[in-house]
Design a protein around this motif. Structure first.
Motif, PDB file in Angstrom:
ATOM      1  N   VAL A 177     -11.034  11.412  -2.204  1.00 36.95           N
ATOM      2  CA  VAL A 177     -10.373   9.871  -1.835  1.00 36.95           C
ATOM      3  C   VAL A 177      -9.282  10.173  -1.072  1.00 36.95           C
TER       4      VAL A 177
ATOM      5  N   LYS B 107     -10.217  10.996   2.482  1.00 39.46           N
ATOM      6  CA  LYS B 107     -10.498  10.083   3.308  1.00 39.46           C
ATOM      7  C   LYS B 107      -9.427   8.986   3.623  1.00 39.46           C
ATOM      8  N   ILE B 108      -8.359   8.750   2.502  1.00 34.78           N
ATOM      9  CA  ILE B 108      -7.413   7.906   2.947  1.00 34.78           C
ATOM     10  C   ILE B 108      -6.032   8.482   3.763  1.00 34.78           C
TER      11      ILE B 108
ATOM     12  N   MET C  50      -2.358  -1.275  -0.324  1.00 32.06           N
ATOM     13  CA  MET C  50      -3.874  -0.958  -0.468  1.00 32.06           C
ATOM     14  C   MET C  50      -4.147   0.417  -0.409  1.00 32.06           C
ATOM     15  N   TYR C  51      -3.557   1.247   0.438  1.00 29.00           N
ATOM     16  CA  TYR C  51      -3.645   2.837   0.411  1.00 29.00           C
ATOM     17  C   TYR C  51      -3.285   3.252  -1.018  1.00 29.00           C
TER      18      TYR C  51
ATOM     19  N   GLU D  12      -3.196   1.933  -3.744  1.00 34.78           N
ATOM     20  CA  GLU D  12      -4.092   1.339  -5.057  1.00 34.78           C
ATOM     21  C   GLU D  12      -5.256   2.219  -4.851  1.00 34.78           C
ATOM     22  N   GLN D  13      -5.908   2.782  -3.843  1.00 27.29           N
ATOM     23  CA  GLN D  13      -6.787   3.823  -3.563  1.00 27.29           C
ATOM     24  C   GLN D  13      -6.636   4.916  -4.024  1.00 27.29           C
TER      25      GLN D  13
ATOM     26  N   GLU E  19      -4.192   5.277  -6.450  1.00 34.27           N
ATOM     27  CA  GLU E  19      -3.848   4.962  -7.565  1.00 34.27           C
ATOM     28  C   GLU E  19      -2.432   5.701  -8.216  1.00 34.27           C
TER      29      GLU E  19
END
Length: 298
Positions: free
Chosen positions: A3, A6-7, A31-32, A34-35, A37
């Protein structure tokens, strides 16, 4: 790990915070997080270590102490990650202002206080840009539609609600002058068009207009590039252009012998000149006819 891989490249493309784009910048960055965490560090204080007190008669269980230590270590790590991304996506001026703070939560709250508060002046500015937008002839219609959509998004981001039919009707009045007849046709439709439907009609109309253009207005860019290359490589054309530039300073030099003071038919190298003219006549004709066309395209 997958993850994060990719981010991180997406974070590299995030626009830097300059003080004027806070709402969009903060939403994307959140949003980034949140992905990844790690967004919890922006809204929570760090966990405190478990320590026995005088009131407690029994010490905390070993598993609770270990879990608490793991939570503290994770928060410290995630705080560093969030803080790095926040500071790394600022302009240098803002970076210097907030870099002294070690808490991502403190930096996030400070930014919200400084830039997130409602600004009536900014709202009026955004609405003014939206209402003042006008399409123009000579530019691709769909490119201008995308600009209009972004202006609508800016208004919505300021907390104002825009009805979809209303947005479409406003866009109708933004059509360029050459689209007046088509706009009137759409206005006479009994059914109100949504923004998506209106854009679909506009895309079709633009495609039809491009297809119906006369052949004389359709320019082959590759042909123009080849023509420019031909002009640059032709020694005759280069000499002609050089003579034209010198015309303002003195008499034009005969391009074959390189001398002046006589006419072409008097030149001792007349035969060579005629040969050059015959060979390059087509080239010169193409240059004269096509120069304006090439200049307007490239």
């Amino acid at each position: 790990m997958s993850v994060i891989s990719k981010i991180v490249p997406e974070l590299a493309n995030l626009e830097s915070l300059d003080g004027h784009n806070y709402k969009r910048w903060s939403q994307k960055l959140l949003m980034y997080f949140e992905q990844l965490e790690i967004d919890y560090v922006l809204f929570n204080d760090p966990p405190k270590p478990i320590t026995p007190t005088d009131v407690e008669t029994t010490p905390p269980a070993a598993k609770d102490v270990k879990s608490n230590e793991e939570d503290i270590a994770k928060f410290v790590k995630d705080n560093k990650t969030a803080r790095w991304h926040i500071l790394n996506n600022m302009t240098n001026t803002l970076f210097d202002l907030f870099a002294v703070n070690k808490s991502a939560k403190f930096i996030w709250e400070s930014l919200e206080t400084k830039y997130g508060a409602d600004d009536a002046g900014k709202t009026k500015y955004v609405v003014g840009k939206w209402l003042g937008f006008q399409m123009a002839d000579g530019k691709p219609i769909m490119d201008q539609v995308h600009v209009y959509e972004n202006l609508c998004a800016d208004v919505v981001n300021e907390g104002m609600k825009l009805d979809d039919i209303f947005i479409a009707n406003v866009l109708l009045d933004k059509f360029p002058p050459s689209w007046t007849h088509y706009r009137n046709q759409l206005k006479h439709k009994k059914k109100d068009l949504s923004l998506k439907e209106l854009i679909g009609h506009m895309r079709t109309e633009e495609a039809n207009r491009l297809k119906d253009l006369p052949a004389s207005q359709s320019v082959d860019r590759s042909a123009c590039c080849s023509l420019l290359k031909l002009i640059r490589l032709s020694p005759v054309v280069r000499l002609m252009l050089r003579n034209i530039r010198k015309a303002a300073k003195g008499p034009i030099v005969w391009y074959v012998c390189g001398k002046h003071g006589h006419k072409a038919y008097q030149c001792s190298e007349k035969k060579s000149a005629e040969a050059n003219v015959v060979v390059t006549d087509d080239v010169i004709a193409v240059v004269v006819v096509k120069t304006n066309l090439v200049g307007n395209v490239l």
